[in-house]
Design an enzyme around this catalytic site. Structure first.
Site, PDB file in Angstrom:
ATOM      1  N   ILE A  82       0.824  -1.345   0.575  1.00 21.33           N
ATOM      2  CA  ILE A  82       0.148   0.266  -0.108  1.00 21.33           C
ATOM      3  C   ILE A  82       0.739   1.461   0.312  1.00 21.33           C
ATOM      4  CG2 ILE A  82      -2.181   0.904   1.552  1.00 21.33           C
ATOM      5  CD1 ILE A  82      -2.588  -1.429   0.613  1.00 21.33           C
ATOM      6  N   LYS A  83       0.526   1.669  -1.034  1.00 19.17           N
ATOM      7  CA  LYS A  83       0.931   3.148  -1.131  1.00 19.17           C
ATOM      8  C   LYS A  83       0.682   4.908  -0.365  1.00 19.17           C
ATOM      9  CE  LYS A  83       4.750   5.149  -5.349  1.00 19.17           C
ATOM     10  NZ  LYS A  83       4.522   5.428  -6.020  1.00 19.17           N
ATOM     11  N   VAL A  84       1.408   5.310   0.758  1.00 20.98           N
ATOM     12  CA  VAL A  84       0.131   6.515   0.737  1.00 20.98           C
ATOM     13  C   VAL A  84       1.106   7.230   1.322  1.00 20.98           C
ATOM     14  CG1 VAL A  84      -0.743   4.988   2.573  1.00 20.98           C
ATOM     15  CG2 VAL A  84       1.184   5.583   3.414  1.00 20.98           C
TER      16      VAL A  84
END
Ligand code: G3P
Length: 218
Positions: A82-84
């Site tokens: 997951i890229k945040v």
């Protein structure tokens, strides 16, 4: 150094994966939008091709929204990362997701202080954007050197430095010389890594000599 490819173009990823050189993939909302396809379909197809980490970025900017989108994205495949974004809510989501065993890539990092925060939030990867810093007259690779220096002081930090916004083979080579863990490379730059005029010239000469002699193997 691990090689990730920075694209949401599935056909391109298939070709590059066949080379055996791909360790992972990164995407972002702009790249998925450019593909003209549904996020879910694109990420599912990429994860089926590449077993390594595949970054899928949330579009929400608040903690609850990011967590809700992360739950949808990580259900696609076990290798979804997951890229945040590097914001207070992004780092809060990073901490929550990593404590649940989900890999997280903290993106849009433009300073050593931000990288340190991402590492303290337990990020699996932090993505400093070297090309975009160079674009505004700053020193992208200098930032990578600074972050690596800081991380080396604290061996307990497990965050990998993922060099992003790569624009040239020189960025890749300098990243490797500095000891960066990963570079995410656009397909065109990955292809440039193979190229050298003396390789082409040498191969042409070998083949010409071989043909002239009328030899064969086997
Ligand atoms: O995916 C993040 C990063 O690699 C974007 O690169 O070329 O849009 O600055 P760029």
């Amino acid at each position: 150094m691990k090689f990730f490819v920075d694209t949401a173009d599935v056909a391109e990823i298939k070709l590059l994966a066949a080379s055996g050189l791909l360790d992972g993939v990164t995407t972002n909302p702009s790249l998925v939008a450019k593909s003209g396809r549904r996020m879910h379909d694109v990420i599912a197809e990429i994860c089926a091709i590449v077993p390594g980490p595949v970054s899928a970025e949330v579009a929400a900017t608040d903690y609850d929204g990011m967590m809700a989108e992360a739950r949808v994205l990580r259900a696609i495949a076990g290798n979804v990362t997951i890229k945040v974004p590097l914001t207070p809510d992004g780092l809060r989501a990073c901490r929550a997701l990593t404590s649940q065993g989900t890999m997280v890539n903290v993106t849009l990092c433009f300073s050593a202080a931000q990288a340190l925060l991402a590492a303290k939030a337990g990020a699996s990867f932090v993505s400093p954007f070297v090309g975009r810093l160079d674009d505004i007259g700053e020193d992208g690779m200098g930032l990578i050197a600074d972050i690596l220096t800081i991380f080396r002081h604290y061996p307990a930090l497990t965050t990998e430095v993922l060099v992003a916004s790569v624009r040239s083979p020189a960025h890749v080579v300098v990243a490797a010389k500095l000891g960066a863990h990963v570079a995410t490379i656009p397909p065109a730059v990955l292809r440039q890594l193979f190229a050298h005029p003396l390789t082409d010239k040498g191969l042409a000469a070998f083949l010409a000599d071989w043909a002239k002699a009328g030899l064969s193997i086997g």
